[in-house]
Design a protein around this motif. Structure first.
Motif, PDB file in Angstrom:
ATOM      1  N   HIS A 142     -13.803  33.448  -7.401  1.00  0.00           N
ATOM      2  CA  HIS A 142     -12.943  32.990  -6.311  1.00  0.00           C
ATOM      3  C   HIS A 142     -13.231  33.737  -5.006  1.00  0.00           C
ATOM      4  O   HIS A 142     -12.401  34.475  -4.479  1.00  0.00           O
ATOM      5  CB  HIS A 142     -11.468  33.177  -6.685  1.00  0.00           C
ATOM      6  CG  HIS A 142     -10.992  32.238  -7.743  1.00  0.00           C
ATOM      7  ND1 HIS A 142      -9.710  32.294  -8.277  1.00  0.00           N
ATOM      8  CD2 HIS A 142     -11.605  31.200  -8.364  1.00  0.00           C
ATOM      9  CE1 HIS A 142      -9.574  31.349  -9.183  1.00  0.00           C
ATOM     10  NE2 HIS A 142     -10.706  30.669  -9.257  1.00  0.00           N
ATOM     11  N   LEU A 201     -14.229  27.374  -7.073  1.00  0.00           N
ATOM     12  CA  LEU A 201     -13.392  27.115  -8.244  1.00  0.00           C
ATOM     13  C   LEU A 201     -14.242  26.524  -9.364  1.00  0.00           C
ATOM     14  O   LEU A 201     -15.133  25.711  -9.116  1.00  0.00           O
ATOM     15  CB  LEU A 201     -12.285  26.108  -7.908  1.00  0.00           C
ATOM     16  CG  LEU A 201     -11.379  26.419  -6.724  1.00  0.00           C
ATOM     17  CD1 LEU A 201     -10.396  25.269  -6.506  1.00  0.00           C
ATOM     18  CD2 LEU A 201     -10.625  27.714  -6.951  1.00  0.00           C
ATOM     19  N   PRO A 235      -7.100  28.406  -5.049  1.00  0.00           N
ATOM     20  CA  PRO A 235      -7.361  28.909  -6.406  1.00  0.00           C
ATOM     21  C   PRO A 235      -6.277  28.568  -7.414  1.00  0.00           C
ATOM     22  O   PRO A 235      -6.480  28.712  -8.620  1.00  0.00           O
ATOM     23  CB  PRO A 235      -7.458  30.425  -6.200  1.00  0.00           C
ATOM     24  CG  PRO A 235      -6.678  30.703  -4.955  1.00  0.00           C
ATOM     25  CD  PRO A 235      -6.910  29.504  -4.073  1.00  0.00           C
ATOM     26  N   ASP A 238      -7.129  26.556 -10.613  1.00  0.00           N
ATOM     27  CA  ASP A 238      -7.806  27.315 -11.667  1.00  0.00           C
ATOM     28  C   ASP A 238      -6.839  28.237 -12.406  1.00  0.00           C
ATOM     29  O   ASP A 238      -6.964  28.455 -13.610  1.00  0.00           O
ATOM     30  CB  ASP A 238      -8.929  28.168 -11.068  1.00  0.00           C
ATOM     31  CG  ASP A 238     -10.294  27.486 -11.081  1.00  0.00           C
ATOM     32  OD1 ASP A 238     -10.363  26.297 -11.438  1.00  0.00           O
ATOM     33  OD2 ASP A 238     -11.277  28.153 -10.709  1.00  0.00           O
TER      34      ASP A 238
END
Length: 303
Positions: A142, A201, A235, A238
């Protein structure tokens, strides 16, 4: 990746638009990578987007099975060799590239074969064993992505834009899955939006896309596979992995590796209920069905 996942048993995957046979794969190899054509070839997986053949002991052939998957493979071919040296676990960066030929219309790839089993086959308590490892992997993944990183219509975007899809999914479950699902989703959608650059990602880091070492007890990660949804953005999508993979104890370890703010985790919980409903509604024999049931149970217990 490699194809350490068995063919889909439930008939839930989209129809393919090209017939991929043993003879076709052998012909592609014989024409474009002659030195590999003599290796043992065996079909290993029939996935959502790709068909995977094991090639000898240490390689696999990954071939898109429908047109919409072709660009996803091209994204992997372009970006995974760039990302792989920066990550603490193996990923399926292509070793060889293949082009259309022998009647097959798409590009394809020869990738490493990762020996192990799907993490979806292990209990959540066992999966807690790799909570720190997966957290570290995502922390290093990330990082800010370039402007030409792949875009994805359903990953890494503002959670609120998935509201209609979430509502449809919630109403489509039969029998209805009782729980605080709408409240969790709406709390995530109201949370402060992601600030800062788009970060890389994985796009779909659920347990069935992780390869773990076989055996009993705490699971150990071997590789992170299937980057077909590779993208850049928020993010939080994820981070929904925290509920898909782990118990409360594992989530605490996972979160400690990542150190995102509370709004990011609120959005992640919203994504987790979105994914959890999707997976829980799959047929019971699908390996992601118990993953979804587990995630919803964890979310309900927190609520």
């Amino acid at each position: 990746m490699s194809g350490n996942v068995p063919p889909d048993p439930a008939g839930t995957i989209p129809a393919q638009d090209v017939d991929v046979t043993d003879a076709l794969v052998h012909a592609l190899l014989a024409d474009q990578h002659t030195d590999l054509a003599g290796r043992r070839l065996a079909r290993a997986a029939n996935g959502w987007d790709n068909i995977v053949y094991r090639l000898g002991d240490d390689l696999a052939v990954r071939l898109p099975r429908r047109a919409s998957a072709h660009q996803l493979l091209l994204n992997e071919l372009r970006w995974l060799p760039f990302l792989a040296p920066r990550l603490p676990l193996p990923i399926p960066a292509a070793i060889r590239r293949g082009r259309p030929g022998s009647g097959y219309p798409y590009h394809w790839a020869v990738v490493p074969w990762f020996e192990g089993e799907s993490a979806a086959r292990r209990s959540a308590r066992d999966r807690d064993g790799y909570a720190a490892s997966l957290g570290r992997f995502l922390r290093l993944l990330h990082v800010p992505a370039p402007a030409d990183a792949p875009h994805n219509r359903v990953r890494g975007i503002a959670l609120a834009t998935r509201g209609e899809a979430f509502a449809e999914r919630l109403h489509a479950t039969a029998p209805p899955l009782e729980g605080p699902w709408r409240e969790i989703f709406e709390a995530g959608a109201r949370a402060r939006l992601h600030r800062g650059p788009r970060v890389w990602l994985h796009g779909d880091p659920h347990p069935h896309n992780l390869v773990v070492a076989p055996g009993a007890g705490p699971a150990q990660l071997v590789a992170v596979a299937d980057f077909g949804d590779l993208t850049a953005g928020d993010p939080a999508s994820d981070l929904a992995a925290a509920w898909l993979h782990f118990t409360a104890a594992g989530r605490q370890v996972f979160r400690a590796e990542l150190r995102y703010d509370d709004d990011t985790w609120l959005r992640a919980r919203g994504w987790a209920v979105h994914y959890g409903l999707l997976m829980a509604s799959m047929p019971p024999e699908d390996p992601l069905h118990p993953v979804g049931i587990h995630a919803l149970g964890e979310l309900a217990a927190e609520a």
